[in-house]
Scaffold this motif. Sequence first.
Motif, PDB file in Angstrom:
ATOM      1  N   GLY A 119      54.167  43.982  43.149  1.00 49.61           N
ATOM      2  CA  GLY A 119      55.446  43.968  42.466  1.00 49.61           C
ATOM      3  C   GLY A 119      55.319  44.749  41.173  1.00 49.61           C
ATOM      4  N   PRO A 120      56.292  44.650  40.275  1.00 48.81           N
ATOM      5  CA  PRO A 120      56.268  45.442  39.044  1.00 48.81           C
ATOM      6  C   PRO A 120      55.068  45.169  38.138  1.00 48.81           C
ATOM      7  CG  PRO A 120      58.012  43.786  38.975  1.00 48.81           C
ATOM      8  CD  PRO A 120      57.523  43.837  40.380  1.00 48.81           C
ATOM      9  N   THR A 121      54.627  43.915  38.064  1.00 50.28           N
ATOM     10  CA  THR A 121      53.495  43.594  37.190  1.00 50.28           C
ATOM     11  C   THR A 121      52.206  44.216  37.720  1.00 50.28           C
ATOM     12  OG1 THR A 121      54.553  41.469  36.687  1.00 50.28           O
ATOM     13  CG2 THR A 121      52.259  41.743  36.036  1.00 50.28           C
ATOM     14  N   ILE A 122      51.958  44.068  39.003  1.00 50.65           N
ATOM     15  CA  ILE A 122      50.732  44.626  39.582  1.00 50.65           C
ATOM     16  C   ILE A 122      50.783  46.147  39.588  1.00 50.65           C
ATOM     17  CG2 ILE A 122      49.370  44.798  41.704  1.00 50.65           C
ATOM     18  CD1 ILE A 122      50.009  41.894  42.256  1.00 50.65           C
ATOM     19  N   ARG A 123      51.954  46.725  39.870  1.00 47.57           N
ATOM     20  CA  ARG A 123      52.059  48.188  39.843  1.00 47.57           C
ATOM     21  C   ARG A 123      51.760  48.739  38.452  1.00 47.57           C
ATOM     22  NH1 ARG A 123      56.461  47.403  43.574  1.00 47.57           N
ATOM     23  NH2 ARG A 123      57.962  47.424  41.850  1.00 47.57           N
ATOM     24  N   ALA A 124      52.200  48.010  37.416  1.00 45.64           N
ATOM     25  CA  ALA A 124      51.917  48.448  36.046  1.00 45.64           C
ATOM     26  C   ALA A 124      50.425  48.402  35.743  1.00 45.64           C
ATOM     27  CB  ALA A 124      52.690  47.583  35.052  1.00 45.64           C
ATOM     28  N   ILE A 125      49.748  47.373  36.247  1.00 41.01           N
ATOM     29  CA  ILE A 125      48.294  47.268  36.054  1.00 41.01           C
ATOM     30  C   ILE A 125      47.576  48.399  36.776  1.00 41.01           C
ATOM     31  CG2 ILE A 125      46.256  45.854  36.557  1.00 41.01           C
ATOM     32  CD1 ILE A 125      48.082  43.376  36.214  1.00 41.01           C
ATOM     33  N   LYS A 126      47.997  48.677  38.005  1.00 36.55           N
ATOM     34  CA  LYS A 126      47.367  49.746  38.791  1.00 36.55           C
ATOM     35  C   LYS A 126      47.651  51.129  38.227  1.00 36.55           C
ATOM     36  CE  LYS A 126      47.030  47.481  43.306  1.00 36.55           C
ATOM     37  NZ  LYS A 126      47.428  47.506  44.730  1.00 36.55           N
ATOM     38  N   ALA A 127      48.738  51.258  37.476  1.00 41.05           N
ATOM     39  CA  ALA A 127      49.106  52.561  36.910  1.00 41.05           C
ATOM     40  C   ALA A 127      48.274  52.935  35.687  1.00 41.05           C
ATOM     41  CB  ALA A 127      50.593  52.568  36.550  1.00 41.05           C
ATOM     42  N   ARG A 128      47.511  52.010  35.172  1.00 38.01           N
ATOM     43  CA  ARG A 128      46.664  52.323  34.024  1.00 38.01           C
ATOM     44  C   ARG A 128      45.617  53.353  34.432  1.00 38.01           C
ATOM     45  NH1 ARG A 128      46.007  45.890  32.601  1.00 38.01           N
ATOM     46  NH2 ARG A 128      48.154  45.600  31.852  1.00 38.01           N
ATOM     47  N   THR A 129      45.296  54.221  33.518  1.00 35.31           N
ATOM     48  CA  THR A 129      44.378  55.316  33.850  1.00 35.31           C
ATOM     49  C   THR A 129      43.115  55.288  32.995  1.00 35.31           C
ATOM     50  OG1 THR A 129      45.527  56.783  32.294  1.00 35.31           O
ATOM     51  CG2 THR A 129      46.280  56.784  34.590  1.00 35.31           C
ATOM     52  N   GLY A 130      42.092  55.977  33.499  1.00 35.86           N
ATOM     53  CA  GLY A 130      40.850  56.119  32.751  1.00 35.86           C
ATOM     54  C   GLY A 130      40.193  54.787  32.453  1.00 35.86           C
ATOM     55  N   ALA A 131      39.698  54.676  31.223  1.00 39.24           N
ATOM     56  CA  ALA A 131      38.992  53.461  30.811  1.00 39.24           C
ATOM     57  C   ALA A 131      39.934  52.258  30.705  1.00 39.24           C
ATOM     58  CB  ALA A 131      38.304  53.695  29.473  1.00 39.24           C
ATOM     59  N   LYS A 132      41.246  52.503  30.660  1.00 43.80           N
ATOM     60  CA  LYS A 132      42.209  51.412  30.535  1.00 43.80           C
ATOM     61  C   LYS A 132      42.621  50.835  31.883  1.00 43.80           C
ATOM     62  CE  LYS A 132      44.236  52.746  26.102  1.00 43.80           C
ATOM     63  NZ  LYS A 132      45.497  53.068  25.389  1.00 43.80           N
ATOM     64  N   ARG A 133      42.124  51.420  32.972  1.00 41.62           N
ATOM     65  CA  ARG A 133      42.503  50.906  34.297  1.00 41.62           C
ATOM     66  C   ARG A 133      41.679  49.651  34.605  1.00 41.62           C
ATOM     67  NH1 ARG A 133      41.995  51.232  39.935  1.00 41.62           N
ATOM     68  NH2 ARG A 133      44.020  51.494  40.979  1.00 41.62           N
ATOM     69  N   LYS A 134      42.028  48.605  33.909  1.00 44.33           N
ATOM     70  CA  LYS A 134      41.323  47.341  34.045  1.00 44.33           C
ATOM     71  C   LYS A 134      42.314  46.186  33.961  1.00 44.33           C
ATOM     72  CE  LYS A 134      36.882  48.871  32.146  1.00 44.33           C
ATOM     73  NZ  LYS A 134      35.853  48.627  31.109  1.00 44.33           N
ATOM     74  N   LEU A 135      41.924  45.087  34.537  1.00 44.40           N
ATOM     75  CA  LEU A 135      42.664  43.839  34.382  1.00 44.40           C
ATOM     76  C   LEU A 135      42.217  43.212  33.067  1.00 44.40           C
ATOM     77  CD1 LEU A 135      44.555  41.789  35.926  1.00 44.40           C
ATOM     78  CD2 LEU A 135      42.440  40.635  36.605  1.00 44.40           C
ATOM     79  N   VAL A 136      43.167  42.886  32.200  1.00 46.85           N
ATOM     80  CA  VAL A 136      42.835  42.338  30.887  1.00 46.85           C
ATOM     81  C   VAL A 136      42.938  40.809  30.958  1.00 46.85           C
ATOM     82  CG1 VAL A 136      43.321  42.370  28.419  1.00 46.85           C
ATOM     83  CG2 VAL A 136      43.775  44.413  29.814  1.00 46.85           C
ATOM     84  N   VAL A 137      41.814  40.146  30.757  1.00 48.93           N
ATOM     85  CA  VAL A 137      41.742  38.706  30.965  1.00 48.93           C
ATOM     86  C   VAL A 137      41.279  37.988  29.696  1.00 48.93           C
ATOM     87  CG1 VAL A 137      40.764  36.858  32.371  1.00 48.93           C
ATOM     88  CG2 VAL A 137      41.177  39.107  33.385  1.00 48.93           C
ATOM     89  N   GLY A 138      42.043  37.002  29.264  1.00 49.86           N
ATOM     90  CA  GLY A 138      41.645  36.169  28.140  1.00 49.86           C
ATOM     91  C   GLY A 138      40.674  35.097  28.607  1.00 49.86           C
ATOM     92  N   VAL A 139      39.536  34.996  27.939  1.00 51.35           N
ATOM     93  CA  VAL A 139      38.487  34.052  28.340  1.00 51.35           C
ATOM     94  C   VAL A 139      37.870  33.402  27.105  1.00 51.35           C
ATOM     95  CG1 VAL A 139      37.910  35.314  30.452  1.00 51.35           C
ATOM     96  CG2 VAL A 139      36.717  35.871  28.326  1.00 51.35           C
ATOM     97  N   ASP A 140      36.980  32.465  27.355  1.00 51.69           N
ATOM     98  CA  ASP A 140      36.158  31.884  26.298  1.00 51.69           C
ATOM     99  C   ASP A 140      34.790  32.544  26.372  1.00 51.69           C
ATOM    100  OD1 ASP A 140      35.140  30.346  24.277  1.00 51.69           O
ATOM    101  OD2 ASP A 140      35.529  28.415  25.251  1.00 51.69           O
ATOM    102  N   GLN A 141      34.127  32.677  25.245  1.00 53.13           N
ATOM    103  CA  GLN A 141      32.758  33.188  25.266  1.00 53.13           C
ATOM    104  C   GLN A 141      31.784  32.191  24.627  1.00 53.13           C
ATOM    105  OE1 GLN A 141      32.500  36.852  23.040  1.00 53.13           O
ATOM    106  NE2 GLN A 141      33.093  35.909  21.110  1.00 53.13           N
ATOM    107  N   ASN A 142      32.278  30.960  24.438  1.00 48.02           N
ATOM    108  CA  ASN A 142      31.453  29.931  23.803  1.00 48.02           C
ATOM    109  C   ASN A 142      31.318  28.650  24.624  1.00 48.02           C
ATOM    110  OD1 ASN A 142      31.020  31.337  21.246  1.00 48.02           O
ATOM    111  ND2 ASN A 142      33.201  31.023  20.895  1.00 48.02           N
ATOM    112  N   SER A 143      31.894  28.636  25.822  1.00 46.31           N
ATOM    113  CA  SER A 143      31.825  27.429  26.652  1.00 46.31           C
ATOM    114  C   SER A 143      30.697  27.578  27.667  1.00 46.31           C
ATOM    115  CB  SER A 143      33.161  27.194  27.379  1.00 46.31           C
ATOM    116  OG  SER A 143      34.142  26.777  26.462  1.00 46.31           O
TER     117      SER A 143
END
Length: 346
Positions: A83-107
Amino acid sequence: MRDGVTVWARRARAGLRGWGGVAAMAVLCALALAFVLLLPLTQSGGAETPRSGGRGVAEGVHARAEDCEAPEKQTLPPSTADGPTIRAIKARTGAKRKLVVGVDQNSYRWGYRDPNTEGARLEGFDIDLAHRIAEAILGDRDAVQFKAIPTDQRIPAIQDGRVDMVVRTMTISCARIGEVAFSAPYFRTGQQVLAPKSSTITGYDDSLTEKRICTAAGSTAHAKLEEDRSAGRLSADISVTVPNQLDCLVRLQLGEVDAVVTDGALAASQAAQDPAVELKGKAFTTEFYGVAMKKDADDLVRRVNQVLVDYAKGDWQTSYDTWLSATLGKDSSASKPPAPQYLRTG
């Protein structure tokens, strides 16, 4: 934006004092109310994730009230369609063609940096799931950009478009389903008490009377404590809150608080980090972790739910055995979520 409406209204009221007319004030209030009701229709999302128009106040209220006794069921059926959200993610190019995920780095064991790996690699149960979602959407499990998000910033980070989703031991709750969309549950847990082994605290009971309890700001643990204090079921000092859950363990170690209340799954990991503390009593709630996304990212919610259907067939257990069996026990049955139900229709 709403703050602007408030300022405008105050200035207008000041001007009306010169009129001395009640009727004029009534007209002004009606105009202000109409503006507020129309405001949600004028809001737009981030540049990379288009928002569908036409979602009004009535729908938002309906989402919050809908079957609130089982918020973990308020999600969409799985699908592999873009859909529109996934198409926008797939349209990213170069080093930005990634899924951006919020996570913890202390758990520990969930999302943490292992100093024994090259570059202190980010690892854990939540991290495994994020890699799997990236693989399903972009065809590359490493096509993911991790952003460390404090507990109280999880929802703002999603709403502001700083991340595509949050995979960070985030409990699906009645309050939260009005602000973000959730996947089906991927883990079952419950609130527990963590305290020094030498403490007289025995669990979530009268032994907490007059004790100082630490929770993470914006957490379901803090919401539960506030609710119980207001209802007279808890007599404890709950004023100490921290941005990240691990900070509570530090406060406990320093003697600044007497106990920590958090999800049992996280508390067990904290106890594994410090042999001087332990879980006290049994879990006193039942909660479910879900992947959180923007409210209108329907296609992304459906895709994540499809990932979870496939993940449950084997990868979930593999990840549990790798990261959590040492702290929660080899038997994972108590941690597995129930069979998903997809009761959200839109």
